[in-house]
Design a protein around this motif. Sequence first.
Motif, PDB file in Angstrom:
ATOM      1  N   ASP A 120       0.834  -1.206   0.000  1.00 19.20           N
ATOM      2  CA  ASP A 120       0.000   0.000   0.000  1.00 19.20           C
ATOM      3  C   ASP A 120       0.876   1.267   0.000  1.00 19.20           C
ATOM      4  OD1 ASP A 120      -2.547   1.200   0.061  1.00 19.20           O
ATOM      5  OD2 ASP A 120      -2.668   1.153   2.252  1.00 19.20           O
ATOM      6  N   ILE A 155       1.716   1.932  -3.455  1.00 14.79           N
ATOM      7  CA  ILE A 155       0.609   2.283  -4.350  1.00 14.79           C
ATOM      8  C   ILE A 155       0.171   3.741  -4.191  1.00 14.79           C
ATOM      9  CG2 ILE A 155      -1.817   1.812  -4.903  1.00 14.79           C
ATOM     10  CD1 ILE A 155      -1.335  -1.138  -4.260  1.00 14.79           C
ATOM     11  N   ARG A 191       3.455   3.491  -9.539  1.00 15.83           N
ATOM     12  CA  ARG A 191       3.176   3.202  -8.118  1.00 15.83           C
ATOM     13  C   ARG A 191       2.555   1.819  -7.942  1.00 15.83           C
ATOM     14  NH1 ARG A 191      -0.632   6.652  -6.658  1.00 15.83           N
ATOM     15  NH2 ARG A 191      -0.574   8.110  -8.389  1.00 15.83           N
ATOM     16  N   ASN A 192       1.889   1.333  -8.982  1.00 16.86           N
ATOM     17  CA  ASN A 192       1.318  -0.019  -8.914  1.00 16.86           C
ATOM     18  C   ASN A 192       2.308  -1.104  -9.336  1.00 16.86           C
ATOM     19  OD1 ASN A 192      -1.638  -0.356  -8.129  1.00 16.86           O
ATOM     20  ND2 ASN A 192      -1.726   1.484  -9.407  1.00 16.86           N
ATOM     21  N   ARG A 193       3.513  -0.699  -9.775  1.00 18.65           N
ATOM     22  CA  ARG A 193       4.443  -1.679 -10.344  1.00 18.65           C
ATOM     23  C   ARG A 193       4.903  -2.712  -9.306  1.00 18.65           C
ATOM     24  NH1 ARG A 193       6.743  -1.115 -14.993  1.00 18.65           N
ATOM     25  NH2 ARG A 193       6.610   1.168 -14.941  1.00 18.65           N
ATOM     26  N   MET A 211       3.373  -3.760  -6.607  1.00 18.53           N
ATOM     27  CA  MET A 211       2.250  -4.675  -6.348  1.00 18.53           C
ATOM     28  C   MET A 211       2.124  -5.699  -7.483  1.00 18.53           C
ATOM     29  SD  MET A 211      -1.145  -5.242  -7.369  1.00 18.53           S
ATOM     30  CE  MET A 211      -1.751  -3.727  -8.141  1.00 18.53           C
ATOM     31  N   THR A 249      -6.066   5.489  -9.045  1.00 16.58           N
ATOM     32  CA  THR A 249      -4.983   4.621  -8.582  1.00 16.58           C
ATOM     33  C   THR A 249      -5.436   3.169  -8.487  1.00 16.58           C
ATOM     34  OG1 THR A 249      -4.007   6.453  -7.369  1.00 16.58           O
ATOM     35  CG2 THR A 249      -3.380   4.229  -6.659  1.00 16.58           C
ATOM     36  N   PHE A 250      -6.551   2.942  -7.797  1.00 16.58           N
ATOM     37  CA  PHE A 250      -6.997   1.562  -7.571  1.00 16.58           C
ATOM     38  C   PHE A 250      -7.817   1.030  -8.744  1.00 16.58           C
ATOM     39  CE2 PHE A 250      -5.587   2.859  -3.415  1.00 16.58           C
ATOM     40  CZ  PHE A 250      -4.947   1.723  -2.951  1.00 16.58           C
ATOM     41  N   TYR A 305      -6.911   1.483 -11.821  1.00 17.34           N
ATOM     42  CA  TYR A 305      -5.833   0.923 -12.649  1.00 17.34           C
ATOM     43  C   TYR A 305      -5.389  -0.424 -12.084  1.00 17.34           C
ATOM     44  CZ  TYR A 305      -1.169   0.321 -14.681  1.00 17.34           C
ATOM     45  OH  TYR A 305      -0.056  -0.186 -15.310  1.00 17.34           O
ATOM     46  N   ALA A 306      -5.218  -0.480 -10.759  1.00 16.55           N
ATOM     47  CA  ALA A 306      -4.783  -1.734 -10.128  1.00 16.55           C
ATOM     48  C   ALA A 306      -5.763  -2.861 -10.457  1.00 16.55           C
ATOM     49  CB  ALA A 306      -4.672  -1.550  -8.613  1.00 16.55           C
ATOM     50  N   GLN A 346      -5.520  -3.986 -14.107  1.00 16.28           N
ATOM     51  CA  GLN A 346      -4.296  -4.751 -14.384  1.00 16.28           C
ATOM     52  C   GLN A 346      -4.357  -6.155 -13.781  1.00 16.28           C
ATOM     53  OE1 GLN A 346      -1.483  -3.843 -16.282  1.00 16.28           O
ATOM     54  NE2 GLN A 346      -2.980  -2.328 -16.953  1.00 16.28           N
TER      55      GLN A 346
END
Length: 365
Positions: A184, A187, A205-207, A209, A246-247, A249-250, A253
């Motif tokens: 987190d 992220i 930032r999600n990379r 995770m 942000t989330f 996109y998460a 993916q």
Amino acid sequence: MTDQNLLSPVRLGDVDLPNRVIMAPMTRSRAGKGDVATAATAQYYAQRATAGLLITEGTQITQQGQGYAFTPGIYSPEQVAGWRGVTAAVHAAGGRIAAQLWHVGRLSHRVLQPGGGLPVAPSAIKPDGQAFTPQGMLDYETPRALETEEIAGIVADFAKAAENAKAAGFDAVELHGANGYLIDQFIRDGSNTRTDRYGGSVANRNRFMLDVVAAVTDVLGGGRVGIRFSPNGAYHNMSDSDPAATFGYAAEQLNRFNLAFLHVIEPLVDNHSMSPPPGAQRVAGLLRRTFKGPFILNGGITREAGDHLIATDAADAIAFGVPYIANPDLVERFRRNAPLAQADRATFYGGDERGYLDYPTLDAA
Ligand SMILES: Cc1cc2nc3c(=O)[nH]c(=O)nc-3n(C[C@H](O)[C@H](O)[C@H](O)COP(=O)(O)O)c2cc1C
């Protein structure tokens, strides 16, 4: 509307559940010497084995990933053996259990770290508050920002922990991507000010995770891996300038991995300790629509609300935290629409069998 409710069976990835009542991961700080799950841990989870799925307390993947005294690990042979006792007891009682894999990042203290080093984080930003250590409560410090070259090593630690979870007999793992811990911290932009490929844009930032998910699904297959997020939780000084972007996109993916589930904490009630701050963007609906796999919701949810969320297709299953501490037979109480016992907060963390193994079932009480 669907014709399902909390008591309807469901399949999460490769795991068949007889109902949709999930025990939320809860730290109880009662591990034995060497941070090993004990016979008491096994009894505690076996008592709750009628849940559709048990998710263990946060379990550190390395010593560096530990942030609290007496939380169990899953990196030493003794720890793996301890967990084997837990999964065997749960399976013997007819249950299913996932290990929550945990790296706390900055929410630790030197006294818990290997070699007495500083806790590590995406960026050198100090959280408020204190760490619960074997030496008592100690102020959090400014963490050391990870070098780009170190990050692959932590991803590998997650993969190794997943291997260990398989060896220990777990049915699945849940990656702890919620509540301000390491995943987190990467992220959200309130805790990540990096300028390398692990910071800046939403994708960067999600990379971390997504690297962890890729490595862990390589070991276990997507159908035995889930992940937990708390997109608008402010707990542990967390914030993000645009949780939906942000989330969202998460979640999109994550569709590549055919995961067993996405588990989102977004409390329905606003007086909850893990509630979003007033006015926070609510994103659970967006994530439900974006993510194509099974979706678990958590946060102050009652039986009535849970049945409604499932009937309206807002979630496939519901995780219950505090209610599971005091009601080992929560599923049966829901079936009978029986009253719930109240948990004693004084015995949440640490201590002995009191407040841990001594909550009776309805029939025993
Ligand atoms: C004693 C306690 C320990 C917790 N430990 C964890 C944990 O280890 N990992 C985690 O993801 N959430 C943890 N949580 C959060 C719960 O999983 C859950 O999100 C929270 O209690 C809200 O759900 P509830 O309203 O059904 O209790 C903890 C909560 C409590 C009360």
